[in-house]
Design an enzyme around this catalytic site. Structure first.
Site, PDB file in Angstrom:
ATOM      1  N   HIS A  14       0.873  -1.185   0.000  1.00 38.93           N
ATOM      2  CA  HIS A  14       0.000   0.000   0.000  1.00 38.93           C
ATOM      3  C   HIS A  14       0.903   1.225   0.000  1.00 38.93           C
ATOM      4  O   HIS A  14       1.472   1.595   1.025  1.00 38.93           O
ATOM      5  CB  HIS A  14      -0.901   0.013   1.242  1.00 38.93           C
ATOM      6  CG  HIS A  14      -1.877   1.151   1.272  1.00 38.93           C
ATOM      7  ND1 HIS A  14      -3.168   1.000   1.696  1.00 38.93           N
ATOM      8  CD2 HIS A  14      -1.771   2.462   0.942  1.00 38.93           C
ATOM      9  CE1 HIS A  14      -3.816   2.147   1.638  1.00 38.93           C
ATOM     10  NE2 HIS A  14      -2.961   3.061   1.175  1.00 38.93           N
ATOM     11  N   HIS A  16       1.565   5.359  -1.660  1.00 33.46           N
ATOM     12  CA  HIS A  16       1.201   6.562  -2.415  1.00 33.46           C
ATOM     13  C   HIS A  16       2.468   7.182  -2.992  1.00 33.46           C
ATOM     14  O   HIS A  16       3.400   7.520  -2.252  1.00 33.46           O
ATOM     15  CB  HIS A  16       0.507   7.587  -1.515  1.00 33.46           C
ATOM     16  CG  HIS A  16      -0.814   7.128  -0.980  1.00 33.46           C
ATOM     17  ND1 HIS A  16      -2.007   7.353  -1.637  1.00 33.46           N
ATOM     18  CD2 HIS A  16      -1.118   6.438   0.147  1.00 33.46           C
ATOM     19  CE1 HIS A  16      -3.004   6.833  -0.929  1.00 33.46           C
ATOM     20  NE2 HIS A  16      -2.485   6.267   0.149  1.00 33.46           N
ATOM     21  N   LEU A  17       2.489   7.338  -4.307  1.00 30.87           N
ATOM     22  CA  LEU A  17       3.631   7.967  -4.971  1.00 30.87           C
ATOM     23  C   LEU A  17       3.300   9.339  -5.536  1.00 30.87           C
ATOM     24  O   LEU A  17       4.202  10.064  -5.972  1.00 30.87           O
ATOM     25  CB  LEU A  17       4.143   7.066  -6.101  1.00 30.87           C
ATOM     26  CG  LEU A  17       4.863   5.786  -5.681  1.00 30.87           C
ATOM     27  CD1 LEU A  17       5.249   4.969  -6.907  1.00 30.87           C
ATOM     28  CD2 LEU A  17       6.090   6.097  -4.835  1.00 30.87           C
ATOM     29  N   ASN A  42      -5.383   7.206  -6.238  1.00 32.34           N
ATOM     30  CA  ASN A  42      -6.158   8.413  -5.935  1.00 32.34           C
ATOM     31  C   ASN A  42      -5.412   9.691  -6.324  1.00 32.34           C
ATOM     32  O   ASN A  42      -5.157  10.575  -5.499  1.00 32.34           O
ATOM     33  CB  ASN A  42      -6.577   8.447  -4.459  1.00 32.34           C
ATOM     34  CG  ASN A  42      -5.406   8.400  -3.501  1.00 32.34           C
ATOM     35  OD1 ASN A  42      -4.357   7.831  -3.808  1.00 32.34           O
ATOM     36  ND2 ASN A  42      -5.576   8.976  -2.326  1.00 32.34           N
ATOM     37  N   LYS A 100      -9.072  -0.619  -6.183  1.00 31.71           N
ATOM     38  CA  LYS A 100      -9.153   0.048  -4.886  1.00 31.71           C
ATOM     39  C   LYS A 100     -10.538   0.633  -4.665  1.00 31.71           C
ATOM     40  O   LYS A 100     -11.061   1.360  -5.517  1.00 31.71           O
ATOM     41  CB  LYS A 100      -8.103   1.158  -4.792  1.00 31.71           C
ATOM     42  CG  LYS A 100      -8.118   1.951  -3.480  1.00 31.71           C
ATOM     43  CD  LYS A 100      -7.801   1.059  -2.282  1.00 31.71           C
ATOM     44  CE  LYS A 100      -7.888   1.824  -0.965  1.00 31.71           C
ATOM     45  NZ  LYS A 100      -6.662   2.559  -0.651  1.00 31.71           N
ATOM     46  N   HIS A 137     -10.457   0.701   1.529  1.00 30.45           N
ATOM     47  CA  HIS A 137     -10.297   1.686   2.598  1.00 30.45           C
ATOM     48  C   HIS A 137     -11.507   1.515   3.516  1.00 30.45           C
ATOM     49  O   HIS A 137     -12.624   1.903   3.159  1.00 30.45           O
ATOM     50  CB  HIS A 137     -10.242   3.114   2.048  1.00 30.45           C
ATOM     51  CG  HIS A 137     -10.042   4.153   3.106  1.00 30.45           C
ATOM     52  ND1 HIS A 137      -8.877   4.863   3.240  1.00 30.45           N
ATOM     53  CD2 HIS A 137     -10.861   4.597   4.107  1.00 30.45           C
ATOM     54  CE1 HIS A 137      -8.984   5.699   4.266  1.00 30.45           C
ATOM     55  NE2 HIS A 137     -10.178   5.544   4.809  1.00 30.45           N
ATOM     56  N   HIS A 175      -4.675  -0.876   5.762  1.00 35.32           N
ATOM     57  CA  HIS A 175      -4.333  -0.073   6.947  1.00 35.32           C
ATOM     58  C   HIS A 175      -5.316  -0.304   8.104  1.00 35.32           C
ATOM     59  O   HIS A 175      -5.973   0.617   8.581  1.00 35.32           O
ATOM     60  CB  HIS A 175      -4.191   1.409   6.618  1.00 35.32           C
ATOM     61  CG  HIS A 175      -5.230   2.014   5.725  1.00 35.32           C
ATOM     62  ND1 HIS A 175      -6.575   1.803   5.881  1.00 35.32           N
ATOM     63  CD2 HIS A 175      -5.099   2.847   4.656  1.00 35.32           C
ATOM     64  CE1 HIS A 175      -7.230   2.472   4.960  1.00 35.32           C
ATOM     65  NE2 HIS A 175      -6.353   3.108   4.194  1.00 35.32           N
ATOM     66  N   LEU A 220      -5.255   9.062   7.911  1.00 36.63           N
ATOM     67  CA  LEU A 220      -6.571   8.431   7.819  1.00 36.63           C
ATOM     68  C   LEU A 220      -6.398   7.023   7.263  1.00 36.63           C
ATOM     69  O   LEU A 220      -5.723   6.863   6.235  1.00 36.63           O
ATOM     70  CB  LEU A 220      -7.514   9.251   6.913  1.00 36.63           C
ATOM     71  CG  LEU A 220      -8.027  10.553   7.498  1.00 36.63           C
ATOM     72  CD1 LEU A 220      -8.810  11.337   6.441  1.00 36.63           C
ATOM     73  CD2 LEU A 220      -8.909  10.304   8.714  1.00 36.63           C
ATOM     74  N   ASP A 248       1.254   2.527   3.594  1.00 34.97           N
ATOM     75  CA  ASP A 248       0.405   3.707   3.384  1.00 34.97           C
ATOM     76  C   ASP A 248       1.241   4.979   3.480  1.00 34.97           C
ATOM     77  O   ASP A 248       0.755   6.019   3.926  1.00 34.97           O
ATOM     78  CB  ASP A 248      -0.763   3.741   4.373  1.00 34.97           C
ATOM     79  CG  ASP A 248      -1.837   4.761   4.011  1.00 34.97           C
ATOM     80  OD1 ASP A 248      -1.883   5.176   2.838  1.00 34.97           O
ATOM     81  OD2 ASP A 248      -2.627   5.150   4.897  1.00 34.97           O
ATOM     82  N   ALA A 264      -4.094  14.541   5.493  1.00 31.42           N
ATOM     83  CA  ALA A 264      -3.847  13.305   6.229  1.00 31.42           C
ATOM     84  C   ALA A 264      -2.783  12.482   5.529  1.00 31.42           C
ATOM     85  O   ALA A 264      -2.821  12.310   4.315  1.00 31.42           O
ATOM     86  CB  ALA A 264      -5.134  12.496   6.342  1.00 31.42           C
TER      87      ALA A 264
END
Length: 347
Positions: A14, A16-17, A42, A100, A137, A175, A220, A248, A264
């Site tokens: 998990h 985020h890039l 996202n 997702k 999520h 998460h 979050l 995350d 967040a």
């Protein structure tokens, strides 16, 4: 006297890039230690089609430092307009690894998420047929539900009914932050797993709020009571293959975190593996770190364990991690666990 631990090169299930300048700044931090990562979709606009995923994957590969060995595992952002045929085709081609699910409004850039779960039933059924996992999520967004209760309510109201309605759907509850989530995963069969972040093993809600608001601990799902943190530590260090690492890691520039309505996310890509070694050692479970970080995730996703290895070394002096990394969008603060970490990744 130094101590060392060698494990197969880990994966991050998990991550985020972001995109653009932020992508170019944070990608090397993950590629340094991790062989593969499930990439969150996202963006603005989100990655909703196979064509979007292909284009985003190309941008990630173009941003990789020369010589880096890193494979992005792409996902699609589930919307009420998602085409089941597009999902099935992208998964069959190996273009995506999962889809997702964001409940609309649950977290960063989730406005395009799902409000009416009946409208995505066809996509979920197609995913069950093809074996494509759904990454979830797990929070409701009902304003009447306390933010600290949203994960537990999601399990009862959404996740359990959804899994019953679509048997055979493989689900990753991402998460996990509560004992409720841990217990639900333990009660389920092999079609359900959960990722646990590094920061939720380290902080509880007191760390965010006591002695002043700590914006770089705000994430979050938000960190919960100490009893929940301890349940997460027990699950992560148990050796149970249904739990594996998903950091995350979520970069935001400092000006986006340190304001009246801060974003967040905790940025942990830089120092996750040393912090995890610290946590697992505290729990007398250092020998189980290999499963959590390098074996359980590949087993769930049907992928081989990485051939390359990573060595963690414990020294007498605390390891010095950078406080921030620079990006074209501004500095990004690296997660500070609040205690000295003596572990580092060997060169």
């Amino acid at each position: 006297m130094s101590q060392s631990l060698t494990i197969p090169r880990p994966d991050d299930w998990h991550l985020h890039l972001r995109d653009g300048a932020m992508l170019r700044a944070v990608l090397p931090e993950s590629a340094r230690h991790f062989a593969r990562a499930i990439i969150m979709p996202n963006l603005v606009p989100p990655v909703v089609t196979g064509a979007d995923a292909r284009a985003y994957r190309d941008r990630i590969m173009a941003a990789l430092p020369e010589g880096a060995d890193f494979t992005p595992l792409m996902t699609l952002y589930l919307t009420e307009a998602t085409d089941p045929a597009d999902v099935a085709r992208a998964h069959a081609e190996g273009l995506i690894t999962a889809v997702k699910l964001y409940p609309a409004g649950a977290t960063t850039n989730s406005a395009s998420g799902v409000r009416d779960f009946d409208r995505v039933r066809g996509v979920l059924e197609a995913m069950a047929d093809s074996g494509c996992p759904l990454c979830v999520h797990g929070e409701v967004t009902d304003p009447e539900i306390d933010i600290f209760d949203r994960e537990a309510v999601f399990i009862d109201r959404v996740l359990d009914p959804l899994r019953r309605a679509v048997p055979g759907l493989r689900v990753v509850m991402e998460h996990v932050t509560t004992r409720d989530g841990v217990d639900y995963i333990k009660s389920a069969d092999s079609d359900l797993a959960g990722t646990i972040t590094t920061h939720h093993l380290i902080i509880n809600r007191n760390h965010i709020l006591v002695g002043g608001i700590k914006p770089h601990y705000y994430c979050l799902p938000v960190a919960k009571r100490e009893s929940h943190r301890l349940a997460l530590r027990a699950a992560a260090t148990s050796g149970d293959a249904r739990f594996f690492l998903g950091t995350d890691s979520a970069p935001h520039s400092d000006d986006a975190k340190e304001n009246a309505c801060g974003c967040a996310g905790c940025f942990t890509a830089t120092n996750t593996m040393p912090m995890l070694a610290h946590v697992f050692e505290e729990e007398a479970a250092l020998g189980r770190l290999e499963g959590f970080a390098a074996r359980h995730g590949p087993a769930f996703y049907g992928l081989p364990v990485n051939d390359a290895s990573l060595t963690l070394v414990k020294g007498d002096s605390p390891t010095r991690f950078p406080r921030r990394i620079d990006s074209g969008d501004g500095p990004v603060t690296v997660f500070d666990p609040g205690f000295p970490v003596h572990w580092s990744v060997a060169d």
